[in-house]
Design a protein around this motif. Sequence first.
Motif, PDB file in Angstrom:
ATOM      1  N   SER A  59       2.217  -2.241  10.703  1.00  0.00           N
ATOM      2  CA  SER A  59       3.444  -2.350   9.688  1.00  0.00           C
ATOM      3  C   SER A  59       3.582  -3.622   9.364  1.00  0.00           C
ATOM      4  N   ASN A  60       3.809  -4.549  10.591  1.00  0.00           N
ATOM      5  CA  ASN A  60       3.801  -6.000  10.084  1.00  0.00           C
ATOM      6  C   ASN A  60       2.879  -6.665   9.107  1.00  0.00           C
ATOM      7  N   LEU A  61       1.532  -6.132   9.328  1.00  0.00           N
ATOM      8  CA  LEU A  61       0.467  -6.433   8.475  1.00  0.00           C
ATOM      9  C   LEU A  61       0.770  -6.379   6.982  1.00  0.00           C
ATOM     10  N   ALA A  62       1.316  -5.145   6.800  1.00  0.00           N
ATOM     11  CA  ALA A  62       1.693  -4.672   5.496  1.00  0.00           C
ATOM     12  C   ALA A  62       2.598  -5.320   5.096  1.00  0.00           C
ATOM     13  N   HIS A  63       3.862  -5.732   5.950  1.00  0.00           N
ATOM     14  CA  HIS A  63       5.086  -6.411   5.482  1.00  0.00           C
ATOM     15  C   HIS A  63       4.684  -7.608   4.957  1.00  0.00           C
ATOM     16  N   TRP A  64       3.659  -8.449   5.678  1.00  0.00           N
ATOM     17  CA  TRP A  64       3.538  -9.745   5.319  1.00  0.00           C
ATOM     18  C   TRP A  64       2.560  -9.820   4.186  1.00  0.00           C
ATOM     19  N   ASP A  70       1.144  -9.526  -2.495  1.00  0.00           N
ATOM     20  CA  ASP A  70       0.237  -8.196  -2.820  1.00  0.00           C
ATOM     21  C   ASP A  70       0.940  -7.087  -2.503  1.00  0.00           C
ATOM     22  N   ALA A  71       2.085  -6.928  -3.283  1.00  0.00           N
ATOM     23  CA  ALA A  71       2.857  -5.597  -3.440  1.00  0.00           C
ATOM     24  C   ALA A  71       1.996  -4.279  -3.217  1.00  0.00           C
ATOM     25  N   ALA A  72       1.144  -4.257  -4.109  1.00  0.00           N
ATOM     26  CA  ALA A  72       0.232  -3.053  -4.354  1.00  0.00           C
ATOM     27  C   ALA A  72      -0.476  -3.004  -2.818  1.00  0.00           C
ATOM     28  N   ALA A  76      -0.030   0.448  -0.288  1.00  0.00           N
ATOM     29  CA  ALA A  76      -1.293   1.136   0.009  1.00  0.00           C
ATOM     30  C   ALA A  76      -1.495   1.242   1.539  1.00  0.00           C
ATOM     31  N   ALA A  77      -0.944  -0.037   2.193  1.00  0.00           N
ATOM     32  CA  ALA A  77      -1.223  -0.050   3.692  1.00  0.00           C
ATOM     33  C   ALA A  77       0.154   0.890   4.278  1.00  0.00           C
ATOM     34  N   PHE A  78       1.342   0.826   3.481  1.00  0.00           N
ATOM     35  CA  PHE A  78       2.277   1.735   4.529  1.00  0.00           C
ATOM     36  C   PHE A  78       2.235   2.990   4.118  1.00  0.00           C
ATOM     37  N   ALA A  79       1.276   3.254   2.805  1.00  0.00           N
ATOM     38  CA  ALA A  79       1.077   4.798   2.856  1.00  0.00           C
ATOM     39  C   ALA A  79       0.116   5.219   3.674  1.00  0.00           C
ATOM     40  N   ASP A  80      -0.941   4.278   4.071  1.00  0.00           N
ATOM     41  CA  ASP A  80      -1.873   4.785   5.281  1.00  0.00           C
ATOM     42  C   ASP A  80      -1.282   4.803   6.563  1.00  0.00           C
ATOM     43  N   LEU A  81      -0.284   3.903   6.802  1.00  0.00           N
ATOM     44  CA  LEU A  81       0.534   3.896   8.103  1.00  0.00           C
ATOM     45  C   LEU A  81       1.269   5.087   8.167  1.00  0.00           C
ATOM     46  N   LEU A  82       1.949   5.572   7.035  1.00  0.00           N
ATOM     47  CA  LEU A  82       2.685   6.770   6.919  1.00  0.00           C
ATOM     48  C   LEU A  82       2.191   7.867   7.600  1.00  0.00           C
ATOM     49  N   GLU A  83       0.683   8.071   6.970  1.00  0.00           N
ATOM     50  CA  GLU A  83      -0.128   9.223   7.493  1.00  0.00           C
ATOM     51  C   GLU A  83      -0.162   9.310   8.980  1.00  0.00           C
ATOM     52  N   ALA A 110       5.650  -3.010  -6.536  1.00  0.00           N
ATOM     53  CA  ALA A 110       4.517  -3.224  -7.257  1.00  0.00           C
ATOM     54  C   ALA A 110       4.384  -2.462  -8.735  1.00  0.00           C
ATOM     55  N   GLY A 111       5.716  -2.293  -9.072  1.00  0.00           N
ATOM     56  CA  GLY A 111       5.898  -2.047 -10.510  1.00  0.00           C
ATOM     57  C   GLY A 111       6.171  -0.602 -10.735  1.00  0.00           C
ATOM     58  N   ASP A 112       6.082   0.274  -9.660  1.00  0.00           N
ATOM     59  CA  ASP A 112       6.417   1.727 -10.127  1.00  0.00           C
ATOM     60  C   ASP A 112       7.814   2.060  -9.493  1.00  0.00           C
ATOM     61  N   ALA A 113       9.151   1.585 -10.228  1.00  0.00           N
ATOM     62  CA  ALA A 113      10.230   1.771  -9.691  1.00  0.00           C
ATOM     63  C   ALA A 113      10.565   3.394  -9.879  1.00  0.00           C
TER      64      ALA A 113
END
Length: 202
Positions: A59-64, A70-72, A76-83, A110-113
């Motif tokens: 989570s911390n890696l994705a946050h920073w 690198d919002a995208a 992607a990292a949070f999507a993987d973490l969620l799984e 990341a642009g997908d409002a």
Amino acid sequence: MVRVLGPDHPETLTARNNLAHWRGHAGDAAGAAAAFADLLEHAVRVLGPDHPDTLTARSNLAHWRGHAGDAAGAAAAFADLLEHAVRVLGPDHPDTLTARSNLAHWRGHAGDAAGAAAAFADLLEHTIRVLGPDHPHTLATRSNLADWRGEAGDAAGAAAAFADLLEHMVRVLGPDHPYTLTTRNNLARWQQQCAVNSGSAG
């Protein structure tokens, strides 16, 4: 720590975590992301991929990563973490709900409002069921949903959602709470945007 306790000691890993955390807050988001990536390798090897501390490092890696620009990648990292979180902790665990919120947040940045709004709408159902309608996290999710609805082009929907949220905030937190004042500000912002849109249409 490394010299006395070794690189894999729990307190060494904690020191790595704290160093990375404060590196980010000192303004070096990229350095924090790199440090958390290094910590994650240690955590996976020492604790395993499903340990709570490993999930926290993810989570911390994705946050920073997101704060480093690198919002995208963060999304992607949070999507993987969620799984991982759903499988290990279950869909209703607080950390799983936090991962859902972070995924929605970075999806928006990341642009997908529209995707962010949809994700926050789904999260809101979970938070109401698990935490109740008046929990601070539920109120925050309502706020995020309203904001991203506006960013997706529905200023009127955002204004209506913030008007409804303001009633909840006043009732639950009181009229002078900082979150209530923030909600008033957000309501005014989207009402103004509605007026601008109406003027442009006219």
